[in-house]
Design a protein around this motif. Structure first.
Motif, mmCIF file in Angstrom:
data_model
loop_
_atom_site.group_PDB
_atom_site.id
_atom_site.type_symbol
_atom_site.label_atom_id
_atom_site.label_comp_id
_atom_site.label_asym_id
_atom_site.label_seq_id
_atom_site.Cartn_x
_atom_site.Cartn_y
_atom_site.Cartn_z
ATOM 1 N N ARG A 142 -37.768 30.156 26.094
ATOM 2 C CA ARG A 142 -37.176 28.523 26.778
ATOM 3 C C ARG A 142 -37.713 28.217 27.798
ATOM 4 O O ARG A 142 -37.984 28.652 28.496
ATOM 5 C CB ARG A 142 -35.243 29.638 25.733
ATOM 6 N N ARG A 157 -40.298 21.911 22.391
ATOM 7 C CA ARG A 157 -39.331 20.580 22.254
ATOM 8 C C ARG A 157 -38.924 20.562 23.146
ATOM 9 O O ARG A 157 -37.869 21.206 23.529
ATOM 10 C CB ARG A 157 -39.298 21.551 20.665
ATOM 11 N N ILE A 158 -38.308 18.757 22.862
ATOM 12 C CA ILE A 158 -37.088 19.316 24.645
ATOM 13 C C ILE A 158 -36.171 18.717 24.194
ATOM 14 O O ILE A 158 -35.833 17.892 22.880
ATOM 15 C CB ILE A 158 -37.513 18.254 26.534
ATOM 16 N N ASP A 159 -34.645 19.287 24.236
ATOM 17 C CA ASP A 159 -33.042 18.379 23.410
ATOM 18 C C ASP A 159 -33.046 17.408 24.799
ATOM 19 O O ASP A 159 -32.250 17.905 25.669
ATOM 20 C CB ASP A 159 -33.120 19.467 23.269
ATOM 21 N N GLY A 189 -35.338 23.098 26.787
ATOM 22 C CA GLY A 189 -36.010 23.753 25.476
ATOM 23 C C GLY A 189 -36.974 24.089 25.135
ATOM 24 O O GLY A 189 -36.209 25.794 25.637
ATOM 25 N N GLU A 190 -37.247 24.069 24.026
ATOM 26 C CA GLU A 190 -38.455 25.319 24.053
ATOM 27 C C GLU A 190 -39.611 25.325 23.437
ATOM 28 O O GLU A 190 -40.050 24.316 23.335
ATOM 29 C CB GLU A 190 -37.903 26.153 22.766
ATOM 30 N N VAL A 246 -39.759 15.000 22.678
ATOM 31 C CA VAL A 246 -38.627 15.549 22.805
ATOM 32 C C VAL A 246 -37.732 14.616 21.914
ATOM 33 O O VAL A 246 -37.991 13.211 21.455
ATOM 34 C CB VAL A 246 -38.362 14.029 24.279
#
Lengths: 203, 348
Positions: B172, B248-250, B335-336, B347
């Motif tokens: 993470r 992957r970014i939130d 993100g992870e 993103v």
């Protein structure tokens, strides 16, 4: 009316500020801005779009020419909200709305929340009289990331309504850093606005 | 004193880390250089990292970094604090402990009063003292524009170096400060920022990454960097390149200055953000729901930004809780690390 600005030789943020100042002094249906660097081109384009202009840009010798047009009969642009730069037109009232919680009224919180969203969605019906919406206590959650209130309030902000949330309350609910719309305010400002407003509606 | 207060940002062209040379230009200037080879150079120039690390003995290595820039706030003392916190950050990002520092100063003695120089250095000293770092000297030149920073030396165990390059699928990503300082300081230069946001951004930029670094040392951290001039996505791209992993970014989870979103929509974006996007944009894929103002914010050059920490998945929540308990209030999982697509940042 000066609707041609030469911002060549200026670095960010000066071109945007120059355009902003010009538009604050006069409402222009068309404006041309010359800049000499890519960052200034993109920033001025963003600013004009944000103000509801249809924007185009082309390369010219030594830079770019940006054109913005706005007004009736220009398609999508005509339906854009009024520019955020609010003028103090005579005869316009200043209505302040104070939102003090997540729910509208007492009885059932689920119903109250639904009513409050409905209230916020319907606020634009006040038209240009709507001056400020201030959020305190649980109300500040509407301005934070993840709330369905954000797009509604962003729409109001884009139309020139000042949105403000109590800083103490944002911190209390741990949403200070995730506030998405409007500015952080304090009780002194809120009290000042109440005094300045022609009417204050508290929900 | 009846003089107008000094507005430092009006005296310079670039501000803070936004004044950094465009990343592509730096690569072009440095590529192919004949670099010295030394088996004790554990982290050097060949893999761009936050700081260099040189082994002295089997259980002691020296960490070195230097950072300086023109002012991004108007108050000389606060500028000094921010510059020092920013310079020390690279040591913390490597997992090291800073020990000594030297001032790097360019000063326009013809146009600014020497009291300004004194205030800048006092600000720097205040932060060094807070970090337990001693000032051992410095170098000052006359220059048309004020610039200040520090060369910092720290220590680290050679087995405990945290670089950008060790992402593991499943990790993470935790960020410890809100992003948007480049846009907010641009608004300060433009006279659009009110006292409250100016105070908030100044306080965050002057906050040491020490508490964050000391907290992460207690967890299984695989990689770390600090977010500065290349922006969140620029620095993340450095982590993800050649890692074999994806990220992957939130977007909604990234802590930010809400005012920066509004100013980004208005085009108050430093030129460095566009440079960062040009240079690293090809690594990044934005979901349809990510508005342009957020994209701009994620490329915004940061001054004294937070640490970006890749932590073992099972420890992420505990790390964030510990960071918040230690005063790192903005800390959040953003993100992870994914198994793929390799070397890509998504993103959403």
């Amino acid at each position: 009316m000066n609707n041609k600005l030469d911002c060549r030789g200026q670095n960010c943020p000066v071109p945007v500020l120059t355009v902003k100042k010009t538009l604050e002094e006069a409402s222009l249906s068309a404006i041309t801005v010359l800049v000499d660097n890519e960052a200034a081109r993109q920033n001025v384009c963003r600013f004009l779009e944000h103000q509801g202009y249809a924007v185009g840009s082309e390369g010219i010798e030594g830079g770019f020419r940006i054109t913005g047009t706005r007004g009736e009969g220009t398609g999508a642009v005509a339906s854009e909200p009024a520019p955020p730069v609010r003028e103090r037109a005579t005869g316009r009232r200043r209505v302040m709305v104070l939102v003090t919680g997540e729910h509208m009224g007492r009885g059932d919180d689920g119903l109250g929340e639904m009513l409050m969203f409905n209230f916020l969605k319907t606020l634009p019906e006040m038209g240009p009289d709507l001056w400020r919406v201030a959020f305190v206590n649980g109300g500040v959650k509407f301005t934070a990331q993840g709330s369905d209130g954000v797009p509604i309030l962003q729409g109001l902000a884009d139309a020139g309504v000042e949105i403000a949330s109590c800083g103490v309350c944002l911190a209390f609910f741990h949403v200070l850093e995730t506030m998405q719309v409007g500015t952080v305010t304090n009780m002194l400002e809120i009290v000042t606005w109440m005094q300045q407003a022609d009417s204050v509606i508290t929900v | 004193m009846t003089d107008e207060p000094i507005r430092l940002t009006s005296t310079v062209k670039g501000a803070g880390c936004a004044a950094k040379l465009a990343p592509g230009d730096l690569d072009r200037a440095l590529c192919g250089l004949d670099l010295p080879v030394d088996p004790n150079l554990l982290v050097g120039l060949e893999r761009a990292d936050d700081a260099g690390v040189y082994r002295i003995t089997d259980d002691l290595a020296m960490v070195q970094t230097v950072d300086f820039f023109p002012p991004m706030v108007d108050d000389p003392y606060q500028f000094g604090r921010i510059a020092a916190a920013n310079a020390l950050s690279d040591i913390y990002a490597m997992g090291g402990t800073p020990r000594t520092a030297m001032n790097v100063v360019a000063f326009p003695a013809k146009t600014l009063d020497l009291s300004v120089l004194r205030a800048v250095i006092e600000g720097g000293l205040a932060v060094l003292r807070e970090a337990g770092v001693v000032l051992v000297g410095g170098h000052t030149i006359e220059d048309p524009e004020l610039k200040y920073g520090l060369s910092v030396t720290g220590f680290i165990h050679p087995d405990r170096i945290l670089t950008k390059r060790n992402l593991k699928a499943g990790d993470r990503l935790v960020l410890t400060k809100p992003v948007g300082t480049g846009i907010v300081t641009t608004a300060i230069r433009g006279g659009l920022a009110d006292a409250a946001v100016t105070e908030r951004v100044t306080r965050n930029m002057a906050t040491l990454n020490r508490a964050a670094a000391e907290t992460m040392a207690k967890f299984t951290v695989h990689a770390c960097t600090d977010i500065t001039g290349f922006g969140l996505l620029g620095h993340l791209a450095e982590m993800v390149v050649d890692s074999g992993c994806g990220v992957r970014i939130d977007a909604a989870a990234v802590p930010c200055y809400p005012e920066a979103l509004q100013w980004a929509a208005m085009g108050l974006i430093p030129a460095g953000a566009y440079n960062n996007r040009d240079f690293r944009g090809s690594f990044v894929e934005f979901g349809a729901g990510v508005p342009r103002r957020l994209q701009d914010l994620f490329f915004d050059p940061q001054t004294s930004g937070g640490l970006l920490i890749a932590v073992a998945a099972g420890e992420a929540e505990a790390l964030v809780a510990a960071l918040r308990a230690n005063g790192v209030a903005a800390a959040a999982v953003v993100g992870e690390v994914t198994a793929g697509p390799a070397d890509r940042i998504v993103v959403e």
